[in-house]
Design a protein around this motif. Sequence first.
Motif, PDB file in Angstrom:
ATOM      1  N   ALA A  63     -20.686 -26.455  42.891  1.00 15.16           N
ATOM      2  CA  ALA A  63     -21.738 -27.446  43.154  1.00 15.16           C
ATOM      3  C   ALA A  63     -23.106 -27.012  42.638  1.00 15.16           C
ATOM      4  O   ALA A  63     -23.873 -27.827  42.142  1.00 15.16           O
ATOM      5  CB  ALA A  63     -21.806 -27.729  44.644  1.00 15.16           C
ATOM      6  N   HIS A  64     -23.437 -25.750  42.762  1.00 18.30           N
ATOM      7  CA  HIS A  64     -24.796 -25.311  42.453  1.00 18.30           C
ATOM      8  C   HIS A  64     -24.773 -24.169  41.444  1.00 18.30           C
ATOM      9  O   HIS A  64     -24.950 -23.011  41.809  1.00 18.30           O
ATOM     10  CB  HIS A  64     -25.518 -24.866  43.723  1.00 18.30           C
ATOM     11  N   LEU A  65     -24.573 -24.503  40.186  1.00 23.90           N
ATOM     12  CA  LEU A  65     -24.618 -23.485  39.146  1.00 23.90           C
ATOM     13  C   LEU A  65     -26.054 -23.302  38.669  1.00 23.90           C
ATOM     14  O   LEU A  65     -26.736 -24.285  38.364  1.00 23.90           O
ATOM     15  CB  LEU A  65     -23.757 -23.894  37.941  1.00 23.90           C
ATOM     16  N   PRO A  66     -26.531 -22.064  38.584  1.00 21.38           N
ATOM     17  CA  PRO A  66     -27.862 -21.846  38.014  1.00 21.38           C
ATOM     18  C   PRO A  66     -27.822 -22.089  36.511  1.00 21.38           C
ATOM     19  O   PRO A  66     -26.744 -22.097  35.899  1.00 21.38           O
ATOM     20  CB  PRO A  66     -28.145 -20.374  38.332  1.00 21.38           C
ATOM     21  N   ASP A  67     -28.990 -22.291  35.912  1.00 24.31           N
ATOM     22  CA  ASP A  67     -29.038 -22.441  34.463  1.00 24.31           C
ATOM     23  C   ASP A  67     -28.519 -21.175  33.776  1.00 24.31           C
ATOM     24  O   ASP A  67     -27.823 -21.243  32.786  1.00 24.31           O
ATOM     25  CB  ASP A  67     -30.463 -22.719  33.985  1.00 24.31           C
ATOM     26  N   ARG A  68     -28.889 -20.034  34.337  1.00 27.90           N
ATOM     27  CA  ARG A  68     -28.439 -18.754  33.808  1.00 27.90           C
ATOM     28  C   ARG A  68     -28.325 -17.780  34.963  1.00 27.90           C
ATOM     29  O   ARG A  68     -29.272 -17.601  35.724  1.00 27.90           O
ATOM     30  CB  ARG A  68     -29.413 -18.229  32.760  1.00 27.90           C
TER      31      ARG A  68
END
Length: 88
Positions: A63-68
Amino acid sequence: MSFIPFLDAGESVRIDDLTIENGTERIALYGRLEIRRDRIGLQDIQALKAQIDAIARELEGSAHLPDRARVAREDSVIPNPFADRNCA
């Protein structure tokens, strides 16, 4: 041959000389894989595709992937325990 992506159980999968190493924050691929035009080449590419598809499904379901992602380890200097000793 498959493992649950991003479940760090110290697992790795080998396809010929290619290793897929599992971890909680990253999956590492290293080595060499030659896909030849034969039955073994077909089996190897199908095994690699199955692993890549499993990794993609896991990432797509997050659900909550960081950009990097941040780097899991930071390089640090470990003091030399022999630096203060007179070894002459």
